[in-house]
Write an enzyme that holds these catalytic residues in place. Structure first.
Site, PDB file in Angstrom:
ATOM      1  N   ASP A 209      -8.366   3.396  -0.897  1.00  0.00           N
ATOM      2  CA  ASP A 209      -9.004   4.596  -0.363  1.00  0.00           C
ATOM      3  C   ASP A 209      -7.941   5.610  -0.005  1.00  0.00           C
ATOM      4  OD1 ASP A 209      -8.340   4.279   2.735  1.00  0.00           O
ATOM      5  OD2 ASP A 209      -8.893   2.301   1.955  1.00  0.00           O
ATOM      6  N   ASP A 211      -7.733   6.854   3.102  1.00  0.00           N
ATOM      7  CA  ASP A 211      -7.792   6.903   4.554  1.00  0.00           C
ATOM      8  C   ASP A 211      -8.814   7.981   4.948  1.00  0.00           C
ATOM      9  OD1 ASP A 211      -6.873   5.614   6.898  1.00  0.00           O
ATOM     10  OD2 ASP A 211      -5.594   7.317   7.387  1.00  0.00           O
TER      11      ASP A 211
END
Length: 286
Positions: A209, A211
């Site tokens: 991802d 974040d």
């Protein structure tokens, strides 16, 4: 050589280990996260341990880091390949990228970072938190194993947060402003303990991802799990390649990391402390 692998069940399931057996190791630091599975891969002995337990029941703060590293040391491991799921702090490291970091920034708060204490003071150097020899070998294996089909990155700083919550936007932006590269929850104290146990240790981290710093992408468990599953094949290929090509003349400075670090005279160390740490520092106290 005996090579330790620390990761999730998806990693172990894909390793084509032969002649496997499991060992239940008791340690002075409690029970490990799971049993150690030993087997052979390309003629090398491999010891696998799930960091979070077989059913992923141990959160990052409460994982049995000390017991896990001690258990690997107890079965003869001298080098460790770890795996981590991480968030990216850089646009050019998108999800499903593999990173072999060379630095760590520690932002944990509630974890036991050492085997020592209780009458034994040890001050160990940690300027290079990942073994440079192992990190270099892993980075080469990552490039070769993925054959350009998966983006790989050698080097970078892994900022380790306490968790289990993900970052706030302010925290994420701060990490980016420092020039750090990836964020996760499991590098510390594992890397510190591996060094105290004189194990050559490095990790291959799979980006899951961005974040929470990226406006169009806010991390969620669903996204993390989906991309972690997608990263498994590439990570497994890297581990297999790293094990198969591990040099026989491999040498790591981590194997003598305790030399000159013990600050307490042997005669002043309590007997029970000496017994607890004998596997780790017994040769230096005799």
């Amino acid at each position: 050589m005996t090579i330790g692998v620390i990761g999730g069940s998806g990693i172990y399931d894909a390793l084509s280990l032969e002649n496997t057996r499991t060992e239940e190791i008791s340690t002075p630091y409690g029970e490990p996260s799971g049993r150690v599975t030993l087997g052979e891969l390309h003629g090398r002995t491999v010891a696998f341990l799930p960091r979070h337990g077989k059913q992923h029941q141990h959160p990052p703060t409460d994982a049995s880091y000390r017991a896990n590293i001690y258990a690997l040391k107890a079965v003869g491991v001298d080098r460790v390949i770890a795996t981590n799921a991480v968030g990216s702090l850089r646009e050019e490291l998108p999800p499903r990228t593999l990173v072999v970091p060379d630095q760590i920034f520690d932002r944990t708060k509630h974890r036991s970072p050492t085997f020592f204490g209780d009458g034994l003071v040890v001050h160990m150097g940690f300027a290079e938190p990942y073994c440079p020899e192992m990190a270099s070998h892993l980075a080469t294996a990552a490039e070769e194993a993925t054959n350009g089909e998966t983006r790989t990155e050698a080097g970078g700083t892994y900022v380790c947060i306490e968790g289990p919550q993900f970052s706030t936007k302010a925290e994420s932006e701060f990490y980016r402003s420092q020039g750090w590269d990836i964020v996760g929850m499991t590098a510390i104290p594992e890397a510190k303990l591996a060094r105290e146990a004189e194990l050559s240790y490095a990790t291959v981290a799979g980006v899951t991802d961005y974040d929470v710093w990226k406006d169009d992408s806010e991390v969620s468990l669903e996204e993390v799990l989906e991309n972690a599953a997608a990263n498994e094949d590439a990570i497994n290929a890297v581990i297999e390649r790293a094990i198969r090509t591990m040099p026989d003349d491999f040498h790591s400075e981590a194997w003598s990391a305790l030399e000159g670090t013990i600050n307490t005279p042997t005669e002043a160390i309590p007997k029970e402390t000496r017994e607890r740490v004998d596997l780790l520092v017994g040769d230096y106290l005799d």
